[in-house]
Write a protein that holds these residues in place. Sequence first.
Motif, PDB file in Angstrom:
ATOM      1  N   ARG A 298      41.212  43.582  58.316  1.00  0.00           N
ATOM      2  CA  ARG A 298      40.916  42.569  57.457  1.00  0.00           C
ATOM      3  C   ARG A 298      39.466  41.812  58.197  1.00  0.00           C
ATOM      4  O   ARG A 298      38.495  41.548  57.499  1.00  0.00           O
ATOM      5  CB  ARG A 298      41.814  41.411  57.359  1.00  0.00           C
ATOM      6  N   THR A 299      39.571  41.855  59.495  1.00  0.00           N
ATOM      7  CA  THR A 299      38.636  41.151  60.410  1.00  0.00           C
ATOM      8  C   THR A 299      37.333  41.787  60.330  1.00  0.00           C
ATOM      9  O   THR A 299      36.199  41.534  60.455  1.00  0.00           O
ATOM     10  CB  THR A 299      39.160  41.025  61.888  1.00  0.00           C
ATOM     11  N   GLY A 300      37.724  43.316  60.399  1.00  0.00           N
ATOM     12  CA  GLY A 300      36.569  44.194  60.466  1.00  0.00           C
ATOM     13  C   GLY A 300      37.390  45.551  60.766  1.00  0.00           C
ATOM     14  O   GLY A 300      38.558  45.644  61.248  1.00  0.00           O
ATOM     15  N   LEU A 301      36.890  46.792  60.880  1.00  0.00           N
ATOM     16  CA  LEU A 301      37.348  47.821  60.872  1.00  0.00           C
ATOM     17  C   LEU A 301      38.178  48.172  62.397  1.00  0.00           C
ATOM     18  O   LEU A 301      38.940  48.799  62.655  1.00  0.00           O
ATOM     19  CB  LEU A 301      36.374  49.158  60.740  1.00  0.00           C
ATOM     20  N   SER A 302      37.438  47.460  63.345  1.00  0.00           N
ATOM     21  CA  SER A 302      38.056  47.216  64.703  1.00  0.00           C
ATOM     22  C   SER A 302      38.867  46.204  65.045  1.00  0.00           C
ATOM     23  O   SER A 302      39.405  45.951  66.178  1.00  0.00           O
ATOM     24  CB  SER A 302      36.704  47.370  65.670  1.00  0.00           C
ATOM     25  N   GLY A 303      39.171  45.346  63.958  1.00  0.00           N
ATOM     26  CA  GLY A 303      40.002  44.240  64.140  1.00  0.00           C
ATOM     27  C   GLY A 303      39.684  43.183  64.914  1.00  0.00           C
ATOM     28  O   GLY A 303      38.386  43.158  65.374  1.00  0.00           O
ATOM     29  N   ALA A 304      40.640  42.267  65.386  1.00  0.00           N
ATOM     30  CA  ALA A 304      40.205  41.194  65.882  1.00  0.00           C
ATOM     31  C   ALA A 304      39.516  41.510  67.228  1.00  0.00           C
ATOM     32  O   ALA A 304      38.883  40.713  67.938  1.00  0.00           O
ATOM     33  CB  ALA A 304      41.125  40.119  66.056  1.00  0.00           C
ATOM     34  N   GLN A 305      40.188  42.527  67.720  1.00  0.00           N
ATOM     35  CA  GLN A 305      39.696  42.891  69.141  1.00  0.00           C
ATOM     36  C   GLN A 305      38.299  43.392  69.262  1.00  0.00           C
ATOM     37  O   GLN A 305      37.666  43.025  70.338  1.00  0.00           O
ATOM     38  CB  GLN A 305      40.664  43.912  69.758  1.00  0.00           C
ATOM     39  N   GLY A 306      37.991  43.977  68.152  1.00  0.00           N
ATOM     40  CA  GLY A 306      36.446  44.347  68.297  1.00  0.00           C
ATOM     41  C   GLY A 306      35.689  43.139  68.026  1.00  0.00           C
ATOM     42  O   GLY A 306      34.507  42.808  68.723  1.00  0.00           O
ATOM     43  N   ALA A 381      35.498  44.224  54.387  1.00  0.00           N
ATOM     44  CA  ALA A 381      35.760  42.988  55.248  1.00  0.00           C
ATOM     45  C   ALA A 381      34.603  42.232  55.054  1.00  0.00           C
ATOM     46  O   ALA A 381      34.636  40.828  55.086  1.00  0.00           O
ATOM     47  CB  ALA A 381      35.994  43.453  56.642  1.00  0.00           C
ATOM     48  N   GLN A 382      33.263  42.766  55.167  1.00  0.00           N
ATOM     49  CA  GLN A 382      32.003  41.843  55.130  1.00  0.00           C
ATOM     50  C   GLN A 382      32.127  41.019  53.823  1.00  0.00           C
ATOM     51  O   GLN A 382      31.715  39.842  53.930  1.00  0.00           O
ATOM     52  CB  GLN A 382      30.883  42.532  55.243  1.00  0.00           C
ATOM     53  N   HIS A 383      32.379  41.905  52.720  1.00  0.00           N
ATOM     54  CA  HIS A 383      32.446  41.076  51.388  1.00  0.00           C
ATOM     55  C   HIS A 383      33.386  39.990  51.154  1.00  0.00           C
ATOM     56  O   HIS A 383      33.103  39.041  50.984  1.00  0.00           O
ATOM     57  CB  HIS A 383      32.412  42.269  50.181  1.00  0.00           C
TER      58      HIS A 383
END
Length: 492
Positions: A298-306, A381-383
Amino acid sequence: MTTVASTTDQFVSEFSISRWCDTADVLARLDALLKQPIRPIRPENMSQVLSYFDTHCRQSKLVATAAEHVIPGGVQHNLAFNYPHPLAIRAADGAYLSDLDGNRYIDFLQAGGATLLGANYRPVRERVQAVLAECGPVTGLLHEYEVKLAELVCRHVPSVEMFRMLGSGTEAVMAAIRLARAHTGRKWIVKMGGGYHGWSDQMVYGIRVPGTGRMDAAGIPRSAAARIQEGFPHDLHALRRRLQLNRLRGGTAAVIVEPFGPESGTRPVTAEFNGELRTLCDEFEVLLIFDEVVTGFRTGLSGAQGYFDVRPDLTVFGKCLTGGYPMSGGVGGQRDIMMNLAGGLGGSQKKVLVGGTLSANPLSCVAGYYSILEMEKTQAAQHAGRAGDRLCAGLTEIIDRLGLPYVAYNQGSIVHLQTSGVMLMDARNPFKLIKLVREAESRKRSMEEFGAAYCAHGLITLAGSRLYTSLADTDEVIDEALNRFEDVLKLA
């Protein structure tokens, strides 16, 4: 132990968050909300809200009444609880839900954040139907999509070298804690007070409200949480002291956190917090576990850690992992840690027992594989993050224009709308516990009433205080939602 990762071009532009919220400002506004009397919906307006359920939700009421006779409390899962009664949903599509009475709602619950692509996303559904037609939902044996999904998770999430699928986020947290203890040979686990890491015996400690300890631990032996400790959000100095003390008592196996802050960022952390936490864990040779059940994908494909550019030792997944399909849970991390989950007898590795007849079934794995591929293709995620920005900005403008004390802020596609502040209370002072319990009840009721008012105006939220946006939330959807939110906020 791992260290803070360096950003690569692969992860620069994938995130749903354009900028991290001003944590100091948000916390100051939330503190101000807590320090003043509740501003609930006016009683005369609340009676009009409740009349909606009497006149427009009769079929839902019949189902809810029947449920009370055969299901404890009338609901099977906490997301379904709504005041004055649950809604019985008939159809889900994109940004909308429809109930048995034919009422249509803008869906900001999105299955608790699981459906980043929008509800019942057709391209994934068609792939799932094809696999179901061919082999059914489960065989008990290896299926190619188990491998495909694991490869995809390992490719996108920087800290994950190996991945093990489980049945839920709760199960994945249990496995991660068991892994940490086996790998380090230590017993102490520190969680952040107020954090939600599922409902296993050991994690029902300091849950939702910092300082509550075993308050919600009915039916759980005291020994179950004997080696669980509670840290407090933002206070790394206190965590350092705890880790120092634990060195004298056998050492700490792991610190587990939600990287946005407890309760999916309801208590937001600073942008620097996770990096400083990583450094502290390295200093004390403690494993760092990120619970990315909500933030993963949800944060992005690499997650919050990314996003934060921090690599945990273990990562817990759920929700978006299977795009809203069932049996969504998993744990991933460094190869040397994860190999402790290898099955079979003998060998030199420690054997950490996990199981689950339906874990990694073909239905869940094909759903997860194609959901993540669709997230890649659509930049979901961006949208969704831009929709969250638009929604939050609109809510803040309405709140300010109407002179209300409420607080709206977002972390990409996770939007928080605090009207009562009940989720922000703190029980660290035991002398104020009775007062807190009494005050929490009235604040909780106010939050529930707002949730009912949102429903009556065609909006579904999580407990009246959290909103998840998705790929399906176009500008038109958000603008219509803001008109409805304004109608509700004018009732206070």
